[in-house]
Design a protein around this motif. Sequence first.
Motif, PDB file in Angstrom:
ATOM      1  N   MET A   1       0.836  -1.193   0.000  1.00  0.00           N
ATOM      2  CA  MET A   1       0.000   0.000   0.000  1.00  0.00           C
ATOM      3  C   MET A   1       0.878   1.253   0.000  1.00  0.00           C
ATOM      4  O   MET A   1       1.975   1.271   0.552  1.00  0.00           O
ATOM      5  CB  MET A   1      -0.900   0.035   1.244  1.00  0.00           C
ATOM      6  N   SER A   2       0.378   2.304  -0.630  1.00  0.00           N
ATOM      7  CA  SER A   2       1.069   3.589  -0.639  1.00  0.00           C
ATOM      8  C   SER A   2       0.053   4.674  -0.961  1.00  0.00           C
ATOM      9  O   SER A   2      -1.098   4.381  -1.277  1.00  0.00           O
ATOM     10  CB  SER A   2       2.205   3.592  -1.664  1.00  0.00           C
ATOM     11  N   SER A   3       0.479   5.917  -0.883  1.00  0.00           N
ATOM     12  CA  SER A   3      -0.427   7.030  -1.155  1.00  0.00           C
ATOM     13  C   SER A   3      -0.403   7.445  -2.617  1.00  0.00           C
ATOM     14  O   SER A   3      -1.175   8.312  -3.032  1.00  0.00           O
ATOM     15  CB  SER A   3      -0.061   8.230  -0.280  1.00  0.00           C
ATOM     16  N   SER A   4       0.472   6.845  -3.410  1.00  0.00           N
ATOM     17  CA  SER A   4       0.549   7.151  -4.834  1.00  0.00           C
ATOM     18  C   SER A   4       1.116   5.940  -5.567  1.00  0.00           C
ATOM     19  O   SER A   4       1.591   4.988  -4.951  1.00  0.00           O
ATOM     20  CB  SER A   4       1.416   8.387  -5.092  1.00  0.00           C
ATOM     21  N   ASN A   5       1.072   5.970  -6.888  1.00  0.00           N
ATOM     22  CA  ASN A   5       1.549   4.838  -7.696  1.00  0.00           C
ATOM     23  C   ASN A   5       3.075   4.776  -7.659  1.00  0.00           C
ATOM     24  O   ASN A   5       3.748   5.482  -8.412  1.00  0.00           O
ATOM     25  CB  ASN A   5       1.064   4.985  -9.134  1.00  0.00           C
ATOM     26  N   MET A   6       3.614   3.927  -6.808  1.00  0.00           N
ATOM     27  CA  MET A   6       5.055   3.854  -6.596  1.00  0.00           C
ATOM     28  C   MET A   6       5.649   2.491  -6.906  1.00  0.00           C
ATOM     29  O   MET A   6       6.850   2.283  -6.732  1.00  0.00           O
ATOM     30  CB  MET A   6       5.389   4.230  -5.145  1.00  0.00           C
ATOM     31  N   ASN A   7       4.839   1.534  -7.368  1.00  0.00           N
ATOM     32  CA  ASN A   7       5.361   0.202  -7.674  1.00  0.00           C
ATOM     33  C   ASN A   7       6.193   0.257  -8.946  1.00  0.00           C
ATOM     34  O   ASN A   7       5.660   0.370 -10.052  1.00  0.00           O
ATOM     35  CB  ASN A   7       4.211  -0.794  -7.827  1.00  0.00           C
TER      36      ASN A   7
END
Length: 698
Positions: free
Chosen positions: A489-495
């Motif tokens: 999980m994260s607050s923005s698209n970081m994958n």
Amino acid sequence: MLFKLSIKNMKKSFKDYAIYFLTLVLGVAIFYMFNSLDSQQAMLEVSQSTRDMIRLMIDLLGMISVFIAIILGFLIVYANNFLVNRRKREFGIYMTLGMGRRQISAIILLETILVGILSLVVGIFVGVFASQFMSILVAKLFEADMTEFTFVFSKDACIKTCIYFAVMYMAVIIFNTLTISRYKLINLLTAIRKNEKVKIKNPVISILIFLISAGILGYAYWIVTGGVYELGTADELLKPILMGIVGTIGVFWSLSGFILRIIQSSKKVYLKGTNMFVLRQLNNKINTNIVSMSIICLMLFMTISVLSSSLSIKSALDSQLKELTPVDVNLYKTAYLPESYVNSYNGKTVYYTEVQREDSRKPVSYTLKTNGYDMNSLKDIVEIPIYAIPEWTLKHSFGDYYETVKSQFSMITYDTPESIIKISDYNKIASLYGEEQYTLKDDEYIVLCDFEQMTSLRNEAMKGNSNIEINGKTYHSKYAECQNGFVFMSSSNMNAGIILVPDSFELKDEWTEQYFLAANYNVETDEEKEELDKVLSEENDNILFDNLENKGIELLGTTKISLTEASKGLATIIIFISIYLGIIFLIASSAILALKQLTESSDNKQRYTILRKIGCDEKMINQALFRQIFIFFMLPLILAIIHSIFGIKFILSMLAVLASPDELLPSVIATAVIIGAIYGVYFLATYLGSKNIIKEEE
């Protein structure tokens, strides 16, 4: 006597002071509003992490206020210079009647003090009431409880505002005194009859300078939107900035040298109506205001870029947050710890033991249970291992495309092993998250990636050759492009990339990189969730994580609540700083244009009288005035918009992890509304003020 004269002068010159006074009031009000947040936050019922975020925002706004004060100081001095020049003839009459320079300076001093005190009082009054709405905005953005809302007056903000503006007015007083001391009587008396000296530029040279300036700007645009330069340091970024400044000045310098000549070549256009008068007036204005128009253009560019980008980031963060936080908590720990592992905790050296070595090979739930955590507080628990194969690095994934990528993005660590997850394990997570599940044949793999820039690079690499050979067996990508998805999980698209492999893929225990757990809280109320969050979020100091670290176990936790608070806090900080800077820049640029145009309308009053004498009616004169002011306001705005197209693209590319171009349109519309409202009000006020000035009788 001097005091009475100052009062009469202010009343008589009210039209001259109107926009100046309005600008001061707005500056004071905005300065007070943004510096009073410290007092307003006390009544907000928020968590400690949110309160820390608000504290950070207040500290940043305090530092930015120094920069804002400098901008407003220059604006006040600049505007006051126009007002003093407007009254040269008046000062000349005073000197003819026997008044000395000191007495004239005293009159200006009294007027400056009176205007300053009045603007401070009115500005703070407006700011105090406006700041209450600011409190509501802060509470809404941080989702704070407003049950304790009360009317707040910030004594500290009031004192700070008074001190800052007192320093600004002192600078104005010193400037006025020096200006008056240099005036000669003959120059004061004849000022109204003297035209500005306009140097006629060679049109060929002007066209050449224009083309060179346009080329410089074009090259700067290319650099910031995908050129060969990597703008990773301040020195690298300084080059396109300086090129933009030089190119902007060059464009305005050259415009007055050939635009008039070009239009003169078309007699039908040049000789129609009042076009000859309008064009010559504009030509002189541009010629004598090169620096000021360049500064205004750059300030408008910053306003448009900052507001559009910040609103885009805010919109993107809000829209992504719900999608990227599908469960209450993610926990993960390092799976492999060497025997020589040593951890320094609170100044004590803790050596790795056999018990800890056993824990490193167990799932997260084992670690929680053996360290006293009640697993009944969690539900929907899914646990998976994540592997890192030494032979399957980012370099191997890029394949033949590696050299090309490395030449453009040298800062990426290409020897980092890819994160590998078995397809059945990922489908468990996807089922919990409500995401798409996949199937794989024994010789296939899938790349999951939602970080836009990395997705583009990986897709380009897969166009060439997507085959990977591991343990003597060749695997190829099931899809020609990356599939959208994530695990953490994260607050923005970081994958930046996760590799899904078939269950038949032979994975060794020593390749295990992390053990991962996703779950929901087994409670109902928000208060109960917040209590659990304090234990499992790494954003909070808690006994569980401290005890594990003391034992040499690295357990990390990410929760929906902490991500939400951090995301909203970051978005709010960006929004407030952007609005603060953007509105100040917009007011400053609009005020400079307005004051300059009003002063010139007064100086050119005789020219409009001549138009009346040669037969122009009031409608034609008003149309000529309107076109002058409209073009004068639009020229810096048009170039600023062109700058902003590339500036916004650059900002979004640098902050791609936070925003995407898809979120840009609503932000651009909102920015256009803000700029249209403030810029439009100043334009309308300038036109009406100039219209009244040219109607005055001599």
